[in-house]
Design a protein around this motif. Sequence first.
Motif, PDB file in Angstrom:
ATOM      1  N   GLY A   1      52.592  62.500  68.508  1.00 50.40           N
ATOM      2  CA  GLY A   1      51.955  63.751  68.105  1.00 50.40           C
ATOM      3  C   GLY A   1      52.952  64.579  67.305  1.00 50.40           C
ATOM      4  N   ALA A   2      52.473  65.636  66.658  1.00 49.10           N
ATOM      5  CA  ALA A   2      53.345  66.464  65.816  1.00 49.10           C
ATOM      6  C   ALA A   2      54.474  67.098  66.630  1.00 49.10           C
ATOM      7  N   ILE A   3      54.157  67.635  67.796  1.00 51.32           N
ATOM      8  CA  ILE A   3      55.185  68.268  68.635  1.00 51.32           C
ATOM      9  C   ILE A   3      56.161  67.208  69.147  1.00 51.32           C
ATOM     10  N   ASP A   4      55.648  66.053  69.533  1.00 47.22           N
ATOM     11  CA  ASP A   4      56.511  64.965  70.007  1.00 47.22           C
ATOM     12  C   ASP A   4      57.490  64.526  68.924  1.00 47.22           C
ATOM     13  N   LEU A   5      57.001  64.390  67.695  1.00 45.95           N
ATOM     14  CA  LEU A   5      57.865  63.970  66.589  1.00 45.95           C
ATOM     15  C   LEU A   5      58.906  65.041  66.264  1.00 45.95           C
ATOM     16  N   ALA A   6      58.508  66.313  66.298  1.00 46.57           N
ATOM     17  CA  ALA A   6      59.459  67.399  66.042  1.00 46.57           C
ATOM     18  C   ALA A   6      60.551  67.422  67.113  1.00 46.57           C
ATOM     19  N   ALA A   7      60.148  67.279  68.364  1.00 46.40           N
ATOM     20  CA  ALA A   7      61.129  67.235  69.450  1.00 46.40           C
ATOM     21  C   ALA A   7      62.029  66.011  69.293  1.00 46.40           C
ATOM     22  N   GLY A   8      61.447  64.899  68.912  1.00 44.11           N
ATOM     23  CA  GLY A   8      62.225  63.677  68.714  1.00 44.11           C
ATOM     24  C   GLY A   8      63.264  63.818  67.620  1.00 44.11           C
ATOM     25  N   LEU A   9      62.905  64.505  66.526  1.00 43.07           N
ATOM     26  CA  LEU A   9      63.868  64.736  65.443  1.00 43.07           C
ATOM     27  C   LEU A   9      65.064  65.551  65.933  1.00 43.07           C
ATOM     28  N   VAL A  10      64.784  66.611  66.685  1.00 38.20           N
ATOM     29  CA  VAL A  10      65.861  67.473  67.182  1.00 38.20           C
ATOM     30  C   VAL A  10      66.713  66.738  68.212  1.00 38.20           C
ATOM     31  N   ILE A  11      66.076  66.107  69.169  1.00 40.42           N
ATOM     32  CA  ILE A  11      66.812  65.409  70.225  1.00 40.42           C
ATOM     33  C   ILE A  11      67.588  64.226  69.647  1.00 40.42           C
ATOM     34  N   SER A  12      67.003  63.519  68.692  1.00 39.63           N
ATOM     35  CA  SER A  12      67.706  62.405  68.046  1.00 39.63           C
ATOM     36  C   SER A  12      68.930  62.887  67.278  1.00 39.63           C
ATOM     37  N   ALA A  13      68.808  64.046  66.630  1.00 44.66           N
ATOM     38  CA  ALA A  13      69.956  64.615  65.908  1.00 44.66           C
ATOM     39  C   ALA A  13      71.073  64.971  66.885  1.00 44.66           C
TER      40      ALA A  13
END
Length: 160
Positions: free
Chosen positions: A27-39
């Motif tokens: 989902g959009a929120i999941d992907l946004a969180a994933g980008l931040v956490i992955s960084a």
Amino acid sequence: MGKLFSAHGAARWLSFFAGWVILGRIGAIDLAAGLVISALAAALSLHLLPPVRLNPWAMPAYAARFFAGSLRAGWDVAWRVAARPPQVNPGVLVVPCAVPQGLARDAFRALASLQPGTLPLPGRGPDLRVHCLDMDAPVVAALDADASAFLAVVDAPHHG
């Protein structure tokens, strides 16, 4: 944080993000969180584990050697323990190791521990202590060849 925008940093960031997507929802929120956490994970990993130069041309040869050796050793171990009486002569060998101490040696020991019939033991110094199922098997020659193939992949200098 500058390391995060290097080629190594981008590769780690992408790897962590790919893992996030594979294990989670998309989902959009999941992907946004994933980008931040992955960084954050990539930045931390770059701080804790410096970039390693890998030779992509040597990887397929090492992978083929690893899997063929694993199959061969697995059959050998199965035959030895199924034979009556079991055909084992366990012990610890001290093997000269061309992989330099540190991260490269630890990675080599971890990969070598996945081969049936041998188990590299912890230790320091230029030699590698290896518990093997058969002291008479060509363990030294096999580990030497594996070390050479590993060094070609990690692009590390030979030791000793």
